[in-house]
Design a protein around this motif. Structure first.
Motif, PDB file in Angstrom:
ATOM      1  N   TYR A 285       0.846  -1.195   0.000  1.00 35.56           N
ATOM      2  CA  TYR A 285       0.000   0.000   0.000  1.00 35.56           C
ATOM      3  C   TYR A 285       0.884   1.250   0.000  1.00 35.56           C
ATOM      4  CZ  TYR A 285      -3.668  -3.234   1.482  1.00 35.56           C
ATOM      5  OH  TYR A 285      -4.552  -4.291   1.556  1.00 35.56           O
ATOM      6  N   ASP A 286       0.439   2.248  -0.722  1.00 37.78           N
ATOM      7  CA  ASP A 286       1.006   3.586  -0.618  1.00 37.78           C
ATOM      8  C   ASP A 286       0.349   4.194   0.622  1.00 37.78           C
ATOM      9  OD1 ASP A 286       1.740   6.227  -0.854  1.00 37.78           O
ATOM     10  OD2 ASP A 286       1.282   6.388  -2.983  1.00 37.78           O
ATOM     11  N   ALA A 287       1.114   4.292   1.715  1.00 35.68           N
ATOM     12  CA  ALA A 287       0.488   4.560   3.012  1.00 35.68           C
ATOM     13  C   ALA A 287       1.080   5.803   3.680  1.00 35.68           C
ATOM     14  CB  ALA A 287       0.654   3.357   3.931  1.00 35.68           C
TER      15      ALA A 287
ATOM     16  N   TYR B 173      -2.877   5.198   7.296  1.00 34.58           N
ATOM     17  CA  TYR B 173      -3.888   5.440   6.257  1.00 34.58           C
ATOM     18  C   TYR B 173      -3.346   4.920   4.933  1.00 34.58           C
ATOM     19  CZ  TYR B 173      -6.467   8.002   2.679  1.00 34.58           C
ATOM     20  OH  TYR B 173      -7.194   8.337   1.558  1.00 34.58           O
ATOM     21  N   ARG B 174      -4.200   4.278   4.153  1.00 30.39           N
ATOM     22  CA  ARG B 174      -3.803   3.748   2.849  1.00 30.39           C
ATOM     23  C   ARG B 174      -4.443   4.576   1.741  1.00 30.39           C
ATOM     24  NH1 ARG B 174      -5.108  -2.461   4.794  1.00 30.39           N
ATOM     25  NH2 ARG B 174      -3.135  -2.786   5.908  1.00 30.39           N
ATOM     26  N   LYS B 175      -3.623   4.996   0.790  1.00 23.61           N
ATOM     27  CA  LYS B 175      -4.093   5.866  -0.284  1.00 23.61           C
ATOM     28  C   LYS B 175      -5.228   5.202  -1.048  1.00 23.61           C
ATOM     29  CE  LYS B 175      -2.201   8.600  -4.129  1.00 23.61           C
ATOM     30  NZ  LYS B 175      -0.967   8.946  -4.845  1.00 23.61           N
TER      31      LYS B 175
ATOM     32  N   GLY C  47      -6.394   1.597  -1.075  1.00 23.28           N
ATOM     33  CA  GLY C  47      -6.959   1.649   0.262  1.00 23.28           C
ATOM     34  C   GLY C  47      -8.471   1.784   0.193  1.00 23.28           C
ATOM     35  N   ARG C  48      -9.144   1.424   1.255  1.00 21.92           N
ATOM     36  CA  ARG C  48     -10.613   1.383   1.223  1.00 21.92           C
ATOM     37  C   ARG C  48     -11.282   2.453   2.076  1.00 21.92           C
ATOM     38  NH1 ARG C  48     -11.220  -1.440  -3.286  1.00 21.92           N
ATOM     39  NH2 ARG C  48     -10.029  -3.357  -3.231  1.00 21.92           N
TER      40      ARG C  48
ATOM     41  N   ALA D 214      -2.928  12.371  -4.713  1.00 22.94           N
ATOM     42  CA  ALA D 214      -4.062  12.416  -5.633  1.00 22.94           C
ATOM     43  C   ALA D 214      -5.403  12.266  -4.925  1.00 22.94           C
ATOM     44  CB  ALA D 214      -3.924  11.352  -6.711  1.00 22.94           C
ATOM     45  N   ASP D 215      -5.380  11.807  -3.678  1.00 30.11           N
ATOM     46  CA  ASP D 215      -6.636  11.788  -2.913  1.00 30.11           C
ATOM     47  C   ASP D 215      -7.275  13.173  -2.904  1.00 30.11           C
ATOM     48  OD1 ASP D 215      -6.785   9.127  -2.099  1.00 30.11           O
ATOM     49  OD2 ASP D 215      -5.592   9.459  -0.301  1.00 30.11           O
TER      50      ASP D 215
END
Lengths: 102, 288
Positions: free
Chosen positions: B94-96, B109-111, B125-126, B144-145
């Motif tokens: 994960y990109d976290a 937190y997971r992207k 991430g969910r 990007a979130d």
């Protein structure tokens, strides 16, 4: 899903590309993850110890010592508020930038 | 409540975890000397951001060297530290973004919104993540979130402070400065979106971005057909307080951005409740 900001008339193309790479990427990722062992490397098995230096134990912590934090504040966008709210952008140009990749 | 916060803007060398962690530590030390309560490092600051052949080599869990170090610094200096890393959970990467608190707890937190090559390397991430802290409820997001409206809809009215770690590129050739025909308009948004979020959600926003050169990889029809840009990260890390104007925004190059922010009516850990079943702590642990 909607964009939080306007990304221009190419937003639709951007969105379509994200969906396409999302689908293809997920497939590629799934194949790669199947080959990956489920065992997490333990910290001891990392190839090298991280040579992170211990911080000096006598670091100042009082707000009055903020001046020791580095260069003189280089940016005060709001002088009036600056008296109430300390704000600064320190130039740490001593740090090494990456060389251009091409 | 008024606290000093810091956005740490730094370049990262691809794959050089130890060197990058040392570089981050130097900035963290300066932030600590400035009596900072909360410091934020960029996305994937320890591994570097770019299309690595295999991020699994540098992925780690809660006991990995990066989080162990950040958590130790957090406890030692009584300073919250957030930083991006590659999280490994079983077979998945994960990109976290980890948030280490002085109490010893670590929240990850997971992207959720992977773009360009990222879906080829990471699992999505969910869930959003709201972390109760002594300074109020902190909502986390990665790069990007922040361009997705649902991310901020999730946090609206539920957080007192937003933290964003990013590796946001310029989408322009660093040699010719010519912007990319499709994504060229995205680069400047790195400075605009945090300020917009601060005003929209009426919370302070800490935005820590990478700087330095990069090679932006845009898959066209998959990784076999790509377009690459000799690019650079935008930098422009910022601290935006919704009650103050204008925000503090850094230029390019390594920077320590410091600012005092006002957090009104922080709920703190005792009165905090998860605002929705969809806002769990993805991972939380308090090592002894």
């Amino acid at each position: 899903m909607a964009f939080y900001v306007a990304v221009g008339p190419r937003g639709l193309l951007f969105r379509a590309g994200m969906i396409l790479t999302g689908v293809m990427g997920s497939l590629s990722y799934w194949l790669a993850s199947r080959r990956r062992t489920a065992t997490l490397l333990t910290p001891g098995s990392w190839p090298a110890a991280l040579p992170v230096a211990e911080a000096p134990s006598d670091l100042p912590a009082a707000p009055d010592d903020r001046a020791l934090a580095g260069p003189v504040p280089a940016m005060h966008l709001d002088e009036a508020a600056g008296e109430e709210f300390g704000e600064s952008v320190s130039d740490l140009s001593g740090l090494v930038l990456l060389d251009p990749l091409c | 409540m008024k606290i000093t916060v810091a956005a740490l803007q730094m370049p990262s060398e691809p794959g050089q975890v130890a060197a990058n962690l040392e570089r981050a530590d130097a900035l963290l030390t300066k932030a600590h000397q400035a009596d900072t309560a909360l410091a934020v490092l960029p996305e994937l600051f320890n591994t570097g951001y770019g299309l690595h052949p295999d991020f699994a080599l540098h992925a780690e869990g809660i006991e990995g060297p990066t989080l162990r170090h950040l958590s130790r610094r957090s406890r030692e200096w009584r300073m919250g530290i957030a930083g991006g890393f590659v999280e490994r959970d079983g077979r998945h990467l994960y990109d976290a973004l980890a948030l280490c608190l002085p109490s010893g707890s670590v929240h990850v937190y997971r992207k959720r919104n992977l773009v360009f090559w990222e879906p080829f390397r990471f699992r999505r991430g969910r869930s959003p993540l709201v972390v109760p802290t002594p300074w109020g409820r902190i909502g986390l997001a990665i790069c990007a979130d922040m361009i997705q409206r649902p991310v901020w809809d999730d946090y609206r009215g539920r957080i007192d402070l937003a933290v964003i770690a990013a590796a946001w590129p310029d989408f322009a050739c660093r040699h010719s400065t010519r912007a990319h025909w499709l994504f060229g308009g995205l680069g400047p948004l790195s400075a605009e979106i945090p300020a917009k979020v601060a005003g929209d959600l009426d919370v302070p926003v800490i935005f820590a971005n990478q700087c330095g050169v990069t090679r932006t990889t845009i898959p066209v029809l998959g990784l076999g057909l790509v377009q690459e840009i000799a690019d650079r990260f935008t930098g422009r890390s910022s601290i935006c307080d919704a009650r103050r104007n204008p925000p503090v925004i850094a230029e390019g190059g390594p920077r320590l951005v410091l600012s005092d922010i006002l957090i009104s009516d922080p709920r703190g850990p005792h009165s905090w409740r998860s605002t929705s079943p969809s806002v769990p702590a993805v991972f939380s642990s308090a090592p002894g």
